[in-house]
Scaffold this active site. Structure first.
Site, PDB file in Angstrom:
ATOM      1  CE1 TYR A   1       3.154 -11.262  12.601  1.00  0.00           C
ATOM      2  CE2 TYR A   1       3.513 -13.637  12.644  1.00  0.00           C
ATOM      3  CZ  TYR A   1       2.715 -12.366  12.322  1.00  0.00           C
ATOM      4  OH  TYR A   1       1.431 -13.046  11.897  1.00  0.00           O
TER       5      TYR A   1
ATOM      6  CG  HIS B   1      -8.464  -3.828   2.201  1.00  0.00           C
ATOM      7  ND1 HIS B   1      -8.179  -2.965   3.151  1.00  0.00           N
ATOM      8  CD2 HIS B   1      -7.266  -4.664   3.073  1.00  0.00           C
ATOM      9  CE1 HIS B   1      -6.816  -3.352   3.555  1.00  0.00           C
ATOM     10  NE2 HIS B   1      -6.043  -4.438   3.372  1.00  0.00           N
TER      11      HIS B   1
ATOM     12  CG  HIS C   1       1.824  -8.115  16.379  1.00  0.00           C
ATOM     13  ND1 HIS C   1       2.869  -9.855  16.221  1.00  0.00           N
ATOM     14  CD2 HIS C   1       1.065  -9.026  16.181  1.00  0.00           C
ATOM     15  CE1 HIS C   1       1.984 -10.368  15.522  1.00  0.00           C
ATOM     16  NE2 HIS C   1       0.546 -10.093  15.619  1.00  0.00           N
TER      17      HIS C   1
ATOM     18  CG  ASN D   1       1.110 -13.157  16.998  1.00  0.00           C
ATOM     19  OD1 ASN D   1       2.065 -14.382  16.918  1.00  0.00           O
ATOM     20  ND2 ASN D   1       0.130 -13.369  16.475  1.00  0.00           N
TER      21      ASN D   1
ATOM     22  CG  MET E   1      -1.666   1.333   0.949  1.00  0.00           C
ATOM     23  SD  MET E   1      -2.345   1.479   2.235  1.00  0.00           S
ATOM     24  CE  MET E   1      -3.816   2.918   2.464  1.00  0.00           C
TER      25      MET E   1
END
Length: 767
Positions: free
Chosen positions: A621, A183, A693, A741, A84
């Site tokens: 990650y 979206h 996060h 997480n 994006m």
């Protein structure tokens, strides 16, 4: 993971999870116009995007978007690059029988502003149509081939692009500058084969276009979403005639845990949450047709599919630059339920004295007693749909990796893999809404207000006397605390800073933005502003999503069927608290680490799930040990924004992550049964997205941020420096990223924070 409302476009994040047979574009001739496109379609939704080019490419192209609609509603978009930010975006939607299209560009993950460059769009009416199920928009994009990083270049033979789809209309459908809702119906990436999109007939097709349209001054202005009408700057707030010992702002995991512990200690507590409740028992109306007591968010099997299924948009915050839940329960309602118990080093590295693992271990024990999470949530003691686990565990063990029980061995985070850990209990999504809130919900000293958004703190010097809120009708109200009362902020790492900025707390330039802005916020006198580094230490896990092909014949569980009617067997098992519906979407999690060029050990996590016929998606990650950070600010319309990205900004982070990816690629490519769709670490790095996060925007530490070289916003009792009775308990105070997480670590820290606040409490019981 927000009414996740026509909420704002939080992130046009793209993933590399498409299957190998549906990744590249292919030839397609449009019957309405005769234009030959290279076109890519998403098989699951019916979204399509096509490109036609001249034989000698310069700056123009012809495009066609096909957007599936839901009850005649929705919008579709394409990023002319792989993500994006920094890319030229095109969004289109129907407005009645006409088409609306908009070129956008943004530097941050938020609803993008209209593009202010020289590019323009001209509709090709012959190729534009709308009905109740689909919308097709064909157009000439002039001046749109700008080159990297904004778009593909004229010389590119192929280029990775991104797509996005929403089932919700833009907030102002007739305006090309309208705010775009999230979206939630789908997003992803595909490769456009540009060299095969060239045609000698291009000039003939161009003649079908109408006169181009360019952005007007009004349409190129910055647009920021708003959940409710902006209050009039001259509106006088009403003052509530009820006061409290504590006002806790934010009903996410940290806020609920803190409010529950305070109420349990017989304090008069008000918990304020800007969103609605998601449980049917608390008034939610989006129940499943086959079980009226559950919503889609309750069923664990849907946890990783909420965005794809288009149900998450109504619970997302609209005024933050990333994904955040604005619903009672916060992120624990809309996330994928991953519940990684923190390893001791997560606290021992950067947390201050008094907050090391030995200091917070008791708080972790209190949390796990109520909300332990589970690696085996099915009541019958079985694990379902384990083909991926068998394939991947065999691969990892063959490389010398260790199989662990991540709950029993949370400190083993190098070359280790485990069955996933989820925040699931009794077959449904767990979290503080179910494990803490019911313990005090009926007490006469606990009060809950939903659809109530905190605007600012009312204070006199360092003493906070109350909270100014906006209710669901747009009315402004001040709710006060007792003379000895306290206010606790728990709005999250991206929203707590907004409340602080709006209250004259933070860097002077951010507070001045509020002062000069359009929100009508009343700031304290400038002499009472508190200059603290709010927003300065923003951290987040960068995420890299890759698709791995195998020689196995496993398939992904059809979560779409769960929305309407699962199989009779699945429903029967679920009624007994068993079966695949009690499991989250992941099938295996793994961790490893390496040492960077700066001597810092960095950890990596992989969360793996089946995505198609013999394919799996790995979400990778960079976690604990990352040294990069960014800056969160605020704009004139009151939304928090990313002023500086927090991902891979240090050379050591980038080098170590590249080395990790190269090692993974090499291991997979040299294996006998696995292959990667993208075989370059640089390609994978280029598609980095936010892990959502977020931590660190109001950091805890002993170094008072008001002083020279001070970096902290709150002290080790979680009290904001320069104030007498203002505390913060959410992820914004975390000085470092955890290995996994964040939700489990957020809850551990909130348990510890609540105990510290109570320990220094001077209020003599409930009022």
């Amino acid at each position: 993971m927000r009414s996740f409302l026509t909420r704002g476009l939080v992130a046009l994040s793209v993933v590399l999870g498409a299957s190998a047979v549906n990744y590249n574009s292919s030839a397609y001739t449009d019957s309405a116009t005769g234009i030959d496109f290279q076109r890519w379609c998403d098989e699951g939704t019916g979204y399509c995007f096509g490109v036609a080019l001249p034989e000698t490419v310069e700056s123009d192209f012809i495009g066609q978007l096909t957007v599936p609609l839901s009850e005649s509603k929705g919008w579709g978009g394409v990023s002319l690059g792989g993500q994006m930010t920094e890319n030229l975006l095109l969004a289109t939607w129907p407005n009645g029988d006409s088409a609306v299209a908009s070129l956008r560009k943004t530097k941050v993950y938020s609803s993008p502003d209209t593009f202010s460059g020289d590019a323009s769009i001209a509709e090709i009416p012959k190729g534009t149509s709308v009905n109740s199920t689909h919308f097709t928009y064909t157009f000439l994009c002039s001046g749109c081939i700008i080159g990297t990083p904004t778009t593909f270049s004229a010389s590119d033979d192929s280029y990775l692009m991104g797509w996005a789809l929403s089932k919700t209309n833009p907030s102002t459908p007739g305006s090309p500058s309208s705010v775009l809702p999230y979206h939630a119906a789908g997003n992803g990436a595909f490769r456009m084969l540009l060299s095969q999109a060239k045609s000698a007939q291009y000039s003939t097709w161009v003649d079908m276009a109408e006169a181009p349209t360019t952005p007007t001054a009004s349409s190129s202005a910055s647009v920021t979403p708003s959940a409710t009408p902006t209050p009039s700057p001259n509106a006088l707030p009403t003052v509530s005639n009820v006061t409290y010992d504590y006002i806790v702002v934010g009903g996410g995991p940290a806020g609920i845990i803190t409010a529950e512990r305070l109420a349990e200690a017989n304090k008069k507590v008000l918990l304020v949450e800007r969103g609605v409740a998601s449980l049917v028992s608390m008034g939610a109306t989006d129940s499943l047709p086959w079980n009226q007591s559950l919503t889609p968010f309750d069923v664990p099997a849907l946890g990783t599919s909420l965005s794809k299924l288009g149900v998450i948009g109504d619970y997302l915050c609209e005024d933050v630059p990333g994904m955040a839940g604005c619903v009672l329960g916060g992120g624990t309602i809309v996330n994928a339920m991953v519940f990684i118990h923190p390893q001791s080093v997560d606290f021992d590295d950067k947390w201050p004295s008094g907050w090391k693992w030995q200091d917070v271990e008791a708080a972790a024990g209190r949390l796990y007693e109520r909300n332990p999470g589970s690696t085996l949530p099915s009541a019958d003691g079985r694990r379902y749909d384990q083909s991926l686990y068998k394939v991947l565990s065999s691969f990892l063990s063959g490389m010398g990796w260790q199989s662990v029980d991540q709950h029993e061995q949370p400190n083993v985070k190098h070359m280790a893999y485990s069955h996933p850990s989820w925040s699931i209990g009794d077959g449904v999504r767990a979290g503080p809404v179910r494990s803490y809130l019911p313990l005090v919900q009926d007490r006469d000293n606990f009060f809950l207000r939903l659809q109530t958004k905190a605007r600012r703190l009312v204070r006199r010097g360092g003493r906070v006397t109350g909270v100014e809120v906006e209710n669901v009708t747009g009315g402004i109200e001040i709710i006060n605390v007792h003379a000895g009362g306290k206010v606790v902020l728990a709005a999250g790492a991206m929203s707590t800073p907004r409340i602080l900025f709006n209250s004259g707390i933070g860097p002077v330039d951010q507070v001045k933005t509020v002062q000069d802005g359009s929100t009508g916020i009343t700031l304290p006198p400038q002499a009472e502003w508190i200059d603290l580094p709010v927003g300065q230490g923003l951290k987040d896990h960068p995420m890299f999503t890759v698709s791995v092909n195998s020689n196995s014949n496993f398939t992904a569980y059809n979560t779409s069927s769960v929305m309407s009617s699962p199989s009779a067997l699945d429903r029967r098992l679920y009624a007994q608290g068993s079966g695949i519906l009690t499991q989250g979407g992941h099938r295996l999690q793994f961790w490893t680490s390496n040492e960077g060029t700066d001597g810092v050990t960095r950890f990596y996590q992989g969360s793996c799930s089946p995505s198609g016929e013999g394919t799996m998606t790995m979400k990778l990650y960079l976690t604990h040990g990352a040294t990069s950070s960014g800056v969160l600010g605020i704009n004139a319309a009151g939304s928090t924004i990313l002023e500086t990205d927090p991902w891979l900004t240090t050379a050591a982070d980038k080098e170590a992550t590249t080395r990790f990816l190269e090692g993974l690629i090499n291991d997979i490519e040299t294996s006998s049964g696995l292959s990667l769709q993208d075989t370059s670490a640089q390609d994978i790095l280029a598609q980095m997205t936010s892990g959502d996060h977020w931590v660190g925007t109001a950091k805890m530490g002993p170094d008072d941020g008001r002083h020279s070289n001070g970096t902290s916003v709150v002290d080790t009792n979680t009290k904001v420096y320069g104030t007498e009775n203002l505390f913060i308990v959410d992820a914004s105070i975390h000085p470092d990223l955890p290995t996994g997480n964040t939700q489990a670590m957020v809850m551990v820290a909130a348990e510890a924070a609540a105990a510290r606040i109570l320990a220094q409490d001077s209020i003599g019981g409930a009022a």
